[in-house]
Scaffold this active site. Structure first.
Site, short mmCIF file in Angstrom:
data_model
loop_
_atom_site.label_atom_id
_atom_site.label_comp_id
_atom_site.label_asym_id
_atom_site.label_seq_id
_atom_site.Cartn_x
_atom_site.Cartn_y
_atom_site.Cartn_z
N ASN A 69 0.85 -1.36 0.18
CA ASN A 69 0.00 0.02 -0.02
C ASN A 69 0.81 1.08 0.07
OD1 ASN A 69 0.47 0.65 2.94
ND2 ASN A 69 -0.35 -1.11 3.17
N ASP A 105 -4.47 -6.21 5.12
CA ASP A 105 -5.57 -6.85 5.84
C ASP A 105 -5.58 -8.19 5.00
OD1 ASP A 105 -6.55 -4.76 7.17
OD2 ASP A 105 -7.90 -4.00 5.47
N PHE A 136 -4.46 3.85 14.55
CA PHE A 136 -4.80 5.02 13.42
C PHE A 136 -5.76 4.35 12.48
CE2 PHE A 136 -1.74 8.48 12.99
CZ PHE A 136 -0.87 8.28 13.90
N LYS A 159 -11.82 -2.54 19.11
CA LYS A 159 -10.42 -3.04 19.33
C LYS A 159 -9.97 -2.70 20.49
CE LYS A 159 -10.01 -3.54 14.44
NZ LYS A 159 -9.19 -3.40 13.24
#
Ligand code: FMN
Length: 397
Positions: A207, A276, A320, A338
């Protein structure tokens, strides 16, 4: 202008590189007073340093003073850091043996500021046991030595003696300049950069994360006294000095390293953009261009942040959220889902924000629901603001 660096330049080929250092310091609004040795002026003119520093360059200790201040004492007092870049074998020897026979060595003798010395010389000179002994003496007295690196030297030799990177020297000076030490005694884990997921030995999916935000946080925490562990995916950034840097490539490797250090830290800040998904059945050999099309099957990676949230005991956990839509809603879901204490929500579609930019526009969401909307700012400034908010957090257990 609040901070002052006195820069000593001595007579070596690498003297020209100190010009770049002056320019970098000035860009940060740090005042620079340059002292050159007589020999240094044979390599670069004082005028170059004068132009870049916008201050008069001092070479001669006995020149008619412009004011009744004694210059070597006033500079010694004014310095927040005194750096010698590059440092010759000669100047190292003089300082180590208490000789103060010119403006630079006299100012070094008179200062109480931290002194940083970046040697650069021919490899045989550097390996000379007398030079090595002098460096050891300086280390014992608490002088900061930035070791030279290996490379092709100006004299044609290859070996250790090349001036270390100016970026690294600049980084070290910034660390010494920071006076706020509110992270002293704290262990901070920071993750940064992208991860890569291999398709075959030569191809991967990744990414656009540059790592700049995470590296800025690692530096800021280090400057403020923290012991920092930086776990980073592949980036083009220089590793921060004084930080334990662990390099990983895949999400799986990042998971392993994060979980290894997580139990020992007080604060974990996850700025990495972890993939992911990974490729199912990565090919062990390079895939050939035989078919007109082929399909890649992706399978889910472990959710590192989720696992950290589950395993949380004493740690403050900060995440983040890089989003392109429904920023606050998605970030809040992540914060709660989370088990985070704070989340930095980042709309990566905004101008001058997110991936690969030096600036960022974010909203900080705390575990008590408070949302702080920040203007566009340098990632370095933002790093310090994030660290300020972390210290204010009331952590629910
Ligand atoms: C062309 C040239 C290059 C030099 N390069 C270096 C160097 O890289 N490192 C070093 O320690 N001395 C180097 N020297 C030797 C120093 O200039 C010499 O020791 C001088 O006395 C140093 O003075 P200073 O420490 O007061 O600046 C070089 C000399 C010459 C002529």
């Amino acid at each position: 202008m609040s901070k002052n660096v006195v820069l000593g330049v001595t007579g070596g080929i690498a003297a020209y590189k100190a010009l770049d250092l002056v320019s970098k310091l000035r860009k940060k609004d740090i005042n620079v007073d340059v002292i050159m040795t007589e020999s240094a002026t044979k390599f670069v003119t004082p005028l170059s340093f004068q132009s870049l520093s916008q201050n008069q360059v001092i070479v001669d200790m006995f020149l008619e003073p412009k004011s009744w201040e004694i210059q070597h004492i006033s500079l010694a007092d004014k310095a927040d850091v005194l750096a010698i870049v590059p440092a010759t074998a000669n100047v190292i020897g003089k300082i180590a043996n208490g000789i103060a026979d010119d403006m630079l060595t006299t100012t070094v003798m008179a200062t109480k500021a931290p002194v940083l010395i970046a040697p650069a010389m021919n490899v045989n000179m550097y390996e000379n046991p007398i030079v090595q002994r002098n460096i050891q003496i300086l280390k014992q007295y608490g002088y900061h030595i930035i070791e030279p690196i290996e490379g092709r030297l100006a004299c044609g030799y290859v070996g250790k003696g090349k001036l270390n990177d100016i970026d690294l020297i600049f980084d070290y000076i910034e660390m010494l300049l920071e006076k706020k030490k509110d992270y002293l005694g704290k262990r901070v884990l920071v993750t940064a950069g992208p991860t890569v997921e291999y398709i075959d030995p030569v191809r991967f999916i990744s990414n656009r994360s540059s790592g700049k935000m995470g590296y800025a946080i690692a530096r800021a925490a280090r400057n403020r006294g923290a012991e920092v562990i930086l776990i980073t995916g592949p980036t083009n950034l220089a590793p921060p000095v004084g930080v334990k840097v662990i390099r990983v490539k895949t999400a799986e490797e990042m998971f392993k390293e994060v979980m290894k250090y997580y139990p020992e830290v007080d604060i974990a800040i996850k700025a990495a953009a972890v993939a992911d998904y990974k490729v199912e059945g990565t090919s062990k050999v390079k895939i050939k261009k035989t078919e007109d099309s082929f399909e890649l099957k992706l399978i889910k990676n472990k959710d590192i942040l989720q696992e950290m949230g589950k395993a949380k005991s004493k740690q403050i956990l900060v995440g983040f959220a890089a989003e392109t839509n429904d920023l606050i809603k998605n970030a809040k879901l992540k914060l709660e889902g989370k088990n985070l204490d704070m989340i930095i929500a980042n709309d990566v579609t905004e101008e001058n924000s997110g991936f690969d930019h030096d600036t960022n526009t974010v909203k900080i969401i705390k575990n008590d629901g408070q949302i702080i909307q920040l203007p566009n700012m340098l990632k370095e400034e933002l790093a310090n603001i994030i660290l300020n908010y972390i210290l204010e957090l009331k952590v629910k257990r």
